[in-house]
Design a protein around this motif. Structure first.
Motif, PDB file in Angstrom:
ATOM      1  N   ALA A  44      28.684  -1.335  -8.756  1.00 41.32           N
ATOM      2  CA  ALA A  44      27.843  -1.079  -7.584  1.00 41.32           C
ATOM      3  C   ALA A  44      28.062  -2.127  -6.503  1.00 41.32           C
ATOM      4  O   ALA A  44      28.082  -3.321  -6.778  1.00 41.32           O
ATOM      5  CB  ALA A  44      26.377  -1.089  -7.995  1.00 41.32           C
ATOM      6  N   TYR A  55      22.194   1.008  -4.724  1.00 43.63           N
ATOM      7  CA  TYR A  55      22.974   1.496  -5.860  1.00 43.63           C
ATOM      8  C   TYR A  55      22.899   0.507  -7.017  1.00 43.63           C
ATOM      9  O   TYR A  55      22.793   0.892  -8.186  1.00 43.63           O
ATOM     10  CB  TYR A  55      24.414   1.726  -5.412  1.00 43.63           C
ATOM     11  N   GLU A  67      21.858   1.199 -10.830  1.00 45.97           N
ATOM     12  CA  GLU A  67      22.804   0.890 -11.899  1.00 45.97           C
ATOM     13  C   GLU A  67      22.212  -0.094 -12.896  1.00 45.97           C
ATOM     14  O   GLU A  67      22.418   0.023 -14.110  1.00 45.97           O
ATOM     15  CB  GLU A  67      24.096   0.323 -11.309  1.00 45.97           C
ATOM     16  N   ARG A 112      19.957   1.806 -15.090  1.00 50.50           N
ATOM     17  CA  ARG A 112      20.716   2.648 -16.027  1.00 50.50           C
ATOM     18  C   ARG A 112      21.285   1.827 -17.183  1.00 50.50           C
ATOM     19  O   ARG A 112      21.293   2.273 -18.330  1.00 50.50           O
ATOM     20  CB  ARG A 112      21.845   3.352 -15.281  1.00 50.50           C
ATOM     21  N   HIS A 113      21.736   0.595 -16.870  1.00 48.78           N
ATOM     22  CA  HIS A 113      22.273  -0.261 -17.928  1.00 48.78           C
ATOM     23  C   HIS A 113      21.176  -0.681 -18.902  1.00 48.78           C
ATOM     24  O   HIS A 113      21.424  -0.844 -20.098  1.00 48.78           O
ATOM     25  CB  HIS A 113      22.942  -1.496 -17.328  1.00 48.78           C
ATOM     26  N   GLN A 169      21.902  10.393 -10.888  1.00 49.10           N
ATOM     27  CA  GLN A 169      21.859   9.979 -12.288  1.00 49.10           C
ATOM     28  C   GLN A 169      20.982  10.908 -13.131  1.00 49.10           C
ATOM     29  O   GLN A 169      20.753  10.655 -14.312  1.00 49.10           O
ATOM     30  CB  GLN A 169      21.336   8.537 -12.405  1.00 49.10           C
TER      31      GLN A 169
END
Length: 458
Positions: free
Chosen positions: A162, A167, A171, A174-175, A204
Motif C-alpha cells: 500500500a 489504502y 491493508e 486485512r493483515h 476487500q
C-alpha cells in the motif's frame, strides 16, 4: 512513419491547468475526428484522465505534426499557445512508445504502480477505434501496451504494498483480521479520505459498513454509494461497542473519542479486540486510547511509515518493469521496421503471381486438351514453385527493413524490376488506410497485422 505524443500530466501542469485541458467524453469523438483530418496525422488516440490529457499520433512528419497537435490543443481548449507550451511535453518515436508503456504500467502515475490507468488507456484506444481514428500502427502499439502492463502486474509485486494512507489503513486491517468480508466497520467522517477508504474496503469485500458524520446527509450520500448504512453521531459510543474496525478522518478540531469514553466501551465489548485507525489531522482519537484493554490504535504517522517502506519496495519492483518495457519496446520497433518492407514484399508477390498466371494461360493455349484436374495440379505446382523461390527474398526483405535499410530495399526493388508494382502497392495502401484503416487493421498485403481489438478485451 513516426509516433508522437503531446500532453500534460501531474508532473508538468498544476491541477487548475489540468482541469482546463480535460477532454469532455461527449466531445471525444469529434476531437479524434478533427485530429485525424489534420495534415500529416494518420492515426490518433487520446488518453484523458484527472491527472493527464495526452494525444498520441502517427505521422510522416514529426515537426509538422508537433506544430499542428499543439495548435489543436490550444484551439480546442481556448488556451494561449504560449501558456500551453509552458506545461506541454512532447515525446517522439522510441520515447513516445516508452512513455505509453510506462503510463499503462502505472509507472507514470501519481501513485506508483496503480492499476486503474490501464483501463483508462484501453478505454482511450477503444474510443479512438470506434471513431475510426486508429489503424495498423496504433492497433499494434496499444495492444502491446496492454500486454506489457498485464505482464508487469502479474510478474512483479508492485501492487502488493500500500502506498496511500487510506489504502494502508485497510491493508493493515486485512493483515490483522485476514478476510474483511465478515467484519463490521465504522467510518467516522464523510470527506475525500473516507471516500477512498470506503472504496478500498468495498474492494476487500466488506459488507457491514457504517458511516458517521456531523452532517447526516453527507454520511448518507457516502453510505449509499457503497451499500452501507448512515448512523447518527449521537450513537457513537453504541457503535464503538458493536464494530470490529474504526477508521476516522473527520475535520474536527478537537478529539472525538477520549480515553474515558473508550474505557466505558471496552467494558461493553467484554474482551473483543477493536482495531482503530486515526488518519485525521488534527487527530480524532485520543492517543491515550493505546492503554485501553484490547484496543489497537494506529495514527497517521504509523501509516506513513508503512507507506514509505512500501513505496521503496514498489520502486524496486518498478525497476523490474523497466526491463519488461525495454523488451516490449524493442519488439515493437522490430515490428515497425518490417512495415517498410510490406509494399516491396507485396510487389514481389504481385509480379511473381502475374507471371505464374500468364504461364498457366500459355500452357492452356498450347495444351488445350488438359483435363480440369490436370489444370488444377499444374496451377498448384507452379504456385508452389513461385512461393519457394520467393521465400528467401521475402525473409531477407523483412530482416533488412527499417529506416537505415532504404538502399538495401531499393536493391531488391531493382533486382526484381518492381518499381511500378511498389508504387502501386504504396498508393493502394494509402487509399485503403484512408478509407478502411480501422475496419480491418491490416496493412493490406499478404503480411498479417493484428486487427483492432486483438488481445485487448481480456
Amino acid at each position: 512513419m513516426h509516433i508522437l505524443v503531446a500532453g500534460v500530466n501531474h508532473r508538468t501542469a498544476p491541477i487548475d491547468m489540468r482541469e482546463q485541458l480535460d477532454f469532455d467524453p461527449a466531445e471525444l469523438s469529434r476531437a479524434l475526428e478533427q485530429l485525424r483530418d489534420t495534415k500529416s496525422i494518420f492515426e490518433t488516440v487520446i488518453v484523458s484522465t484527472c491527472n493527464r490529457s495526452e494525444v498520441y499520433v502517427v505521422t510522416d512528419r514529426l515537426r509538422t505534426s508537433s506544430y499542428f497537435t499543439t495548435t489543436f490543443l490550444a484551439d480546442w481548449f481556448g488556451v494561449e499557445r504560449e501558456t500551453l507550451e509552458s506545461v506541454l511535453f512532447i515525446k517522439e518515436d522510441d520515447d513516445a512508445v516508452d512513455h505509453l508503456f510506462r503510463v499503462a504500467c502505472g509507472l507514470d502515475s501519481m501513485i506508483l504502480g496503480e492499476t486503474q490507468i490501464l483501463g483508462q488507456v484501453r478505454d482511450g484506444f477503444f474510443a479512438a477505434q470506434e471513431a475510426n481514428a486508429t489503424g495498423t500502427i496504433f492497433n499494434q502499439l496499444f495492444k502491446d501496451a496492454v500486454t506489457v502492463a498485464k505482464r508487469a502486474h502479474s510478474h512483479t509485486m508492485i501492487n502488493d504494498n500500500a502506498v496511500s494512507v487510506s489504502y494502508a489503513a485497510v491493508e493493515l486491517a486485512r493483515h490483522i483480521f485476514g478476510s474483511l468480508d465478515q467484519k463490521s466497520v465504522l467510518l467516522m467522517g464523510a470527506g475525500e479520505m473516507s471516500e477512498l477508504t470506503a472504496e478500498h474496503l468495498s474492494s476487500q469485500g466488506t459488507k457491514a459498513m457504517m458511516v458517521m458524520n456531523r452532517t447526516y446527509d453527507r454520511a448518507q450520500d457516502l453510505a449509499n454509494r457503497f451499500s452501507g448504512t448512515a448512523v447518527d453521531f449521537s450513537t457513537l459510543e453504541e457503535k464503538l461497542a458493536a464494530v470490529d474496525i474504526v477508521i476516522s478522518s473527520t475535520g474536527a478540531r478537537d478529539t472525538i473519542v477520549d480515553q474515558t469514553m473508550m474505557e466505558r466501551v471496552s467494558k461493553q465489548r467484554k474482551g473483543r479486540p477493536l482495531f482503530m485507525v486515526d488518519i485525521a489531522v488534527p487527530r480524532d482519537l485520543d492517543p491515550a486510547i493505546h492503554d485501553c484493554d484490547d484496543v489497537f490504535l494506529y495514527d497517521i504517522d504509523d501509516l506513513q511509515d508503512i507507506v514509505a517502506s512500501n513505496l521503496e519496495q514498489r520502486k524496486a519492483e518498478a525497476e523490474k518493469i523497466d526491463t519488461l518495457i525495454d523488451e516490449q519496446r524493442v519488439a515493437f520497433k522490430q515490428w515497425m521496421d518490417t512495415l517498410d518492407a510490406v509494399p516491396v514484399i507485396a510487389a514481389m508477390r504481385q509480379k511473381a503471381m502475374d507471371i505464374q498466371s500468364e504461364t498457366m494461360e500459355s500452357i492452356e493455349r498450347k495444351m488445350p486438351d488438359l483435363s480440369k484436374r490436370e489444370r488444377k495440379v499444374l496451377n498448384k505446382h507452379t504456385k508452389s514453385i513461385v512461393n519457394q523461390l520467393l521465400r528467401e527474398p521475402i525473409q531477407k526483405a523483412k530482416e533488412i527493413s527499417g529506416s537505415s535499410a532504404d538502399a538495401q530495399l531499393q536493391l531488391i526493388v531493382d533486382l526484381f524490376d518492381i518499381q511500378e508494382e511498389v508504387a502501386e502497392q504504396k498508393e493502394r495502401q494509402r487509399n485503403h488506410n484512408d478509407q478502411h484503416g480501422t475496419e480491418t487493421g491490416q496493412y493490406r498485403s499478404d503480411v498479417y497485422v493484428p486487427a483492432a481489438g486483438d488481445g485487448m478485451s481480456s
